[in-house]
Motif scaffolding. Sequence first.
Motif, PDB file in Angstrom:
ATOM      1  N   TYR A 203       0.747  -1.251   0.045  1.00  0.00           N
ATOM      2  CA  TYR A 203       0.169   0.070  -0.094  1.00  0.00           C
ATOM      3  C   TYR A 203       1.075   1.292   0.103  1.00  0.00           C
ATOM      4  O   TYR A 203       0.395   2.313  -0.234  1.00  0.00           O
ATOM      5  CB  TYR A 203      -0.854  -0.022   1.339  1.00  0.00           C
ATOM      6  CG  TYR A 203      -2.309  -0.574   0.971  1.00  0.00           C
ATOM      7  CD1 TYR A 203      -3.488   0.119   1.032  1.00  0.00           C
ATOM      8  CD2 TYR A 203      -2.404  -2.024   0.724  1.00  0.00           C
ATOM      9  CE1 TYR A 203      -4.749  -0.605   0.673  1.00  0.00           C
ATOM     10  CE2 TYR A 203      -3.733  -2.754   0.451  1.00  0.00           C
ATOM     11  CZ  TYR A 203      -4.836  -1.794   0.179  1.00  0.00           C
ATOM     12  OH  TYR A 203      -5.832  -2.497   0.127  1.00  0.00           O
ATOM     13  N   LYS A 207       0.563   2.075  -7.113  1.00  0.00           N
ATOM     14  CA  LYS A 207      -0.239   1.159  -7.799  1.00  0.00           C
ATOM     15  C   LYS A 207       0.056   0.629  -9.125  1.00  0.00           C
ATOM     16  O   LYS A 207      -0.048   1.461 -10.070  1.00  0.00           O
ATOM     17  CB  LYS A 207      -1.662   1.741  -7.756  1.00  0.00           C
ATOM     18  CG  LYS A 207      -2.873   0.550  -7.854  1.00  0.00           C
ATOM     19  CD  LYS A 207      -4.235   1.042  -7.727  1.00  0.00           C
ATOM     20  CE  LYS A 207      -5.236   0.037  -7.651  1.00  0.00           C
ATOM     21  NZ  LYS A 207      -6.583   0.362  -7.549  1.00  0.00           N
ATOM     22  N   SER A 211       1.588  -4.762  -8.158  1.00  0.00           N
ATOM     23  CA  SER A 211       1.196  -4.527  -6.907  1.00  0.00           C
ATOM     24  C   SER A 211      -0.571  -5.198  -6.436  1.00  0.00           C
ATOM     25  O   SER A 211      -0.638  -5.454  -5.412  1.00  0.00           O
ATOM     26  CB  SER A 211       1.262  -2.916  -6.351  1.00  0.00           C
ATOM     27  OG  SER A 211       0.292  -2.280  -7.093  1.00  0.00           O
ATOM     28  N   ILE A 212      -1.060  -4.819  -7.468  1.00  0.00           N
ATOM     29  CA  ILE A 212      -2.559  -5.252  -7.456  1.00  0.00           C
ATOM     30  C   ILE A 212      -2.395  -7.044  -7.432  1.00  0.00           C
ATOM     31  O   ILE A 212      -3.267  -7.519  -6.500  1.00  0.00           O
ATOM     32  CB  ILE A 212      -3.485  -4.953  -8.515  1.00  0.00           C
ATOM     33  CG1 ILE A 212      -3.468  -3.560  -8.736  1.00  0.00           C
ATOM     34  CG2 ILE A 212      -4.804  -5.636  -8.570  1.00  0.00           C
ATOM     35  CD1 ILE A 212      -4.181  -2.869  -9.953  1.00  0.00           C
ATOM     36  N   ARG A 264      -4.302   4.018  -0.171  1.00  0.00           N
ATOM     37  CA  ARG A 264      -3.164   4.581   0.008  1.00  0.00           C
ATOM     38  C   ARG A 264      -3.000   5.832   0.275  1.00  0.00           C
ATOM     39  O   ARG A 264      -2.031   6.372   0.602  1.00  0.00           O
ATOM     40  CB  ARG A 264      -2.391   4.577  -1.558  1.00  0.00           C
ATOM     41  CG  ARG A 264      -1.993   3.131  -1.863  1.00  0.00           C
ATOM     42  CD  ARG A 264      -1.618   3.024  -3.621  1.00  0.00           C
ATOM     43  NE  ARG A 264      -0.881   1.840  -3.880  1.00  0.00           N
ATOM     44  CZ  ARG A 264      -1.524   0.438  -3.860  1.00  0.00           C
ATOM     45  NH1 ARG A 264      -2.853   0.556  -3.778  1.00  0.00           N
ATOM     46  NH2 ARG A 264      -0.777  -0.333  -4.238  1.00  0.00           N
TER      47      ARG A 264
END
Length: 504
Positions: A203, A207, A211-212, A264
């Motif tokens: 986080y 993004k 990272s997802i 975030r």
Amino acid sequence: MCRNVLFLFVFLIGLFFISSCTNRTTTISGTIDKQTKLLYSNPDLAVCFDGFLDTLVPDDQGRFELRLDLKEGRFIFIRTSGSRYNKYLLPVQPGEKYEISIDENNGLLAYGPNEAGIKLYQSVWNEGLRPMAMDWRAVFENDTFSRDEMIEKVKQEELTGFKKLLDNKKITRSFYKLIVGDRDCFYASISAGLYLQDMLKIYRSPKTDNSILAEENTMKQLQNIFDRYKPDDKNLMKSPSWAKYALFRYIEFYKQYFTKHINRDNIESLINADSHFSFWFEQIRQSFRGETLEPVLALLIYRDGGVSSNKLVKASIPVFQYFKEKYPESPYLPYFQSPMNRMLAFYTGSELDPSIRFIESGDSIDSFSELISQLKGKKLYVDIWGNWCAYCREEFQYKDSLEVILKQNNVIPLYISLDEVNQDKTWEALVYAYNLRGIHFRANRAFIDDLRKLYRDEKNENPGGNEKKSFSIPWYMLIDENGNILEKQARRPSEIVATKRLSD
């Protein structure tokens, strides 16, 4: 008719036998310094938590005996008054007698049933306390095994030692079962904590597609942990690790990630009680039912509502009121009801203690001498503290005994707070929560600078040396009625109460 009477007789004998086997007196005895008190976690509560402590006063020889009616094996936190960080954990069984003592290295010695198992558990538990949360990642790094495999491997290695004791009949099966449940909860908490650190790192990074994907995989791993070791499992609740696992890991971290309550933009406020207390409350009500709901709510109020944390949280008041209405006879209430009631009185402006007095226009007072000049004619015991200071709050437990000694010497307590001013007047609320009777003053920046000079005059008088730019708290002083400093480094409340003398 005779058959019915016989059946009833056998039935009653059976009930008596079951009752006698499942509710037997456990005795823990020993000798400590007669000036100290024995603090122990209440084993009648469903949760083993080192904040819910009862007190036992030893006799004139320092001898104590703790008698407990246990239905099953339990863990008990033990420490002596004045030793906040020397705490011990004792696994005990119903109907057994234990003799305990503290050795010269501050280790716990226990003699009695399952003695070898208790000794092994002490070494395992103490070892587990050493790595800080961020160090666990390094502990489980390995080129051959995954992190999950390493955690399981370490856990099984620990349990192997207890299994050998069981096979050699050095411990009972019920003792072994208690240890297994504890190790399951402990390592589930460690594993969840590491994955939650992974989430925090994700986080805090930009993004991206990677990272997802990493977030999805990490959440799956967390879900697997909480599915395998369910936070509402009553067997896990016996473990001293359960409070952190159920409340801190599951509710305060995982549930916020799971519900997308954290993103975030607000990741740095992840465990800010002011921002998230109401959310945690709702998640607890959704996640726990029946007998498990009460202890988790009690933990939330005690730990995050302000009774033991750095500051009081106004959002905890409606949760406290809900708890009292739902559980009016709760055994958890004695551990936080008084300070929460005083905090409620402060925020509602009702039934405030008149012996607690705040100095008006305190922001205009820029020096210690100026403050003391306004209080001339009064002998003062000065307590300089801050809400973030655990040692300061630890000393507050002696305030009632201290007050008696101060009155005998015609001395008034003066509390000087180093807290920042805020909208909710947190430090004032904390004063009422701890019931700190006396005079109160909050230092501004100029006043704190003046305290630094006063402290430096005492601590660093070497003109050629580096000047000390800060001072440590708690800091206590003794002032006479003419405003003169009699003792710039006075005794702590715990020391005064122990010796029953204000000064040497």
